[in-house]
Design an enzyme around this catalytic site. Structure first.
Site, PDB file in Angstrom:
ATOM      1  CD  GLU A 393      -3.056  -1.129   1.973  1.00 25.89           C
ATOM      2  OE1 GLU A 393      -3.178  -0.097   2.927  1.00 25.89           O
ATOM      3  OE2 GLU A 393      -3.971  -2.055   1.852  1.00 25.89           O
ATOM      4  CD  GLU A 480      -3.705  -6.452   3.713  1.00 28.28           C
ATOM      5  OE1 GLU A 480      -4.566  -5.480   4.222  1.00 28.28           O
ATOM      6  OE2 GLU A 480      -2.548  -6.117   4.008  1.00 28.28           O
TER       7      GLU A 480
END
Ligand code: GCB
Length: 572
Positions: A393, A480
């Site tokens: 991220e 995720e």
């Protein structure tokens, strides 16, 4: 972005070959009770009036009042070494978070920046016969020019504010986190070893490169002599269904005398991306498993083989075949367990929450490249490691971000052309994904978006996956997804924070993924609840998205996953 750190000039692993004890080599483990002091006076020659602390382990949960302490702090360990007998010696640290400076008997040995990766400092000149005093200054402070960064400017953080001030969702534990060893090896012995596999029909060809200077190198596999290239048939390959490990023995002799020996326990298997598929030994495979933090009560981020074994047994019992080492490379003993149990691993670097465009961003990128090289240097011979995640991220709000991700993916491929590389993104559709071999997607509909609406969330996830695939035409892995569940909280119909809501969300999302052939894997976030900083969305400073509690008690989702996954074959 300049390519000052072109792949070929990146430093190699600084930890060197993993220590072992045999007729030529000795490893003395220095784990146990060390002495600690939390002040920044100069204690390099030895600590007075320190307190006992366990190593490996973070200091944060061991010392009352030290929870938010990030150092600098001083560690000391006294030991008597075995005779060197003309050999070389280093002190090897498995992981020190975040920066380490090392002295032996008051003599400077060296330093290392970055946690979760091994480093070794030569020590034979400072080593004495009797008692030796090893001192390590550990600095876990948060800073913008570190990786991962801390104290980042407003707007460069992903979510809400945390204390300590980190832009990522886990506690910045500090200390000596993994094994520390005095490692004695022959002079001019076997310096490095590389085992590469390539598919050959239904078997594989193994190429062994031993970096051993002059001398005769003899290789054997499971006791039988082999050359530097050797074919293994399909029965000898490693897979989750049959995690077969071989013993590669390397012997170095000079003038007819044995100089050095190294035994590597290794699996042999191939990994490829072909079209929308991920192939293990030439057959399509779908990953099912978890993202896993190294986090346990009292130990903090300290590694313990019992925790590693217990966790990976629980994963196997749930029917998982893989996990991702979020958000940093995991302990080497954990990879031993994965190799033995047949769990496939996506190994991630510590480059979480990178941001771009300020004065420190090139330094962070250089560190991210260095840590990637150190991780690949450490793990490249592992059968269990089937892919590299070069970052998690990154902020994609600056034009340099896409270029940085490209540079990291290309560096991973240049260092290791035998595994796919990618980075985990929560922003599908941003530039830079084209550099990845697999799109790693972190996605939280039903939680951060569409709260409480599992039906809407399910549709939203399907839509995101389809758009991503249409745009990039490559395999997608859901790295995720999940929901926080307070252990013991129940509701019917399910509502957020209950065990039912978490289990139902996971079941629905697995269904969405299973309906799409281009989705090559699903990793539930997370394996177990884990410590975070303090924040309004983290009750008790924990992330409750674990399928197990922090002390590894199962939530409803654990049984649900077992039912769903045990019914699924390892390959499709
Ligand atoms: C993410 C992050 C992970 C967090 C998770 C969450 O996207 O990669 O570090 O813990 O979301 O639970 O918010």
């Amino acid at each position: 972005m300049s390519s000052g750190a072109a792949a070929g000039t990146l430093p190699t692993a600084t930890g060197g070959l993993r220590p072992q004890t045999n007729a030529c080599r000795v490893s003395v483990e220095l784990s146990g009770l060390w002495t600690l002091r939390f002040d920044d006076r100069d204690w390099h020659a030895g600590i007075r009036d320190g307190i006992p602390v366990g190593v490996p382990g973070s200091w944060n949960d061991q010392v009352p009042g030290a929870r938010d302490e990030l150092g600098p702090a001083w560690y000391e360990r006294r030991f008597e070494p075995p005779p060197l007998a003309g050999r070389e010696a280093v002190i090897r640290f498995g992981s020190v978070c975040y920066a380490a400076q090392v002295w032996l008997n008051g003599t400077w040995l060296g330093s290392h920046e970055g946690g979760h990766l091994p480093f070794a400092v030569p020590c034979e000149d400072a080593l004495t016969d009797g008692e030796n005093v090893l001192v390590v200054r550990v600095d876990g402070r948060l800073a913008r020019d570190r990786v991962p960064p801390g104290m980042v400017p407003p707007g460069q953080s992903h979510g809400r504010a945390f204390y300590p001030d980190v832009p990522y969702d886990f506690f910045p534990f500090a200390g000596i986190h993994r094994r520390t060893e005095l490692v004695i090896t022959p002079k001019d012995g076997i310096a490095d070893l590389r085992v590469q596999t390539a598919r050959d029909g239904d078997g594989a060809v193994v190429r062994v490169v031993a970096d051993a200077g002059d001398g005769d190198v003899r290789l054997s596999l499971d006791g039988a002599p082999i050359g530097t290239e050797h074919r293994v048939d399909r029965h000898g390959l490693w897979s989750p269904a049959n995690p077969r490990l071989h013993v590669l023995d390397v012997e170095l002799s000079r003038g007819g005398a044995l100089v050095d020996r190294y035994a590597l326990r290794c699996g042999i298997r191939t990994v490829e991306v072909a079209g929308d598929e991920l192939l293990l030994n030439g057959a399509a495979v779908r990953l099912r498993g978890f993202g896993r933090h190294e986090d346990f009560p009292v130990l903090g981020r300290g590694a313990h083989p019992a925790v590693a074994a217990a966790d990976l047994h629980l994963m196997r019992q749930a029917g998982a075949n893989s996990f991702r080492t979020a958000h940093y490379p995991c302990d080497e003993e954990t990879l031993d367990v994965a190799d033995q149990l047949g769990l496939m691993v996506i190994a991630e670097t510590p480059a979480v929450a990178l941001y771009f465009g300020d004065a420190d961003s090139r330094r962070r990128q250089e560190l991210a490249l260095r840590f990637l090289a150190e991780m690949i240097g450490r793990d490249r011979n592992r059968a269990c490691v089937i892919g590299w995640s070069v970052a998690n991220e990154p902020r994609m709000n600056h034009p340099l971000a896409a270029e940085a991700m490209r540079e990291l993916c290309e560096a991973a491929r240049a260092l290791d052309g035998t595994r796919p590389a990618g980075y985990a993104t929560d922003l599908p559709g941003t530039a830079g994904i084209e550099a990845a071999d697999i799109v790693f997607l972190n996605s939280y509909p039903g939680w951060y978006t569409h709260p409480g609406r599992l039906d809407v969330a399910e549709a939203a996830l399907g839509d995101t996956l389809d758009r991503l695939h249409q745009r990039h035409r490559k395999p997608v892995m859901l790295t995720e997804f999940g929901a926080d569940a307070m252990p013991g909280a129940h509701a019917d119909p399910p509502s957020m924070w209950t065990e039912e809501y978490q289990a139902d969300l996971i079941e629905r999302f697995l269904r969405v993924a299973a309906a799409r052939d281009f989705v090559v894997g699903t990793h539930v976030w997370a394996f177990a609840d884990f410590a975070t900083g303090q924040a309004d969305h983290r009750p008790q400073s924990l992330n409750f998205k674990g399928v197990f509690t922090r002390d590894r008690r199962p939530k409803l989702a654990a049984r649900r996953l077992r039912e769903l996954w045990q019914a699924t074959a390892a390959t499709r």
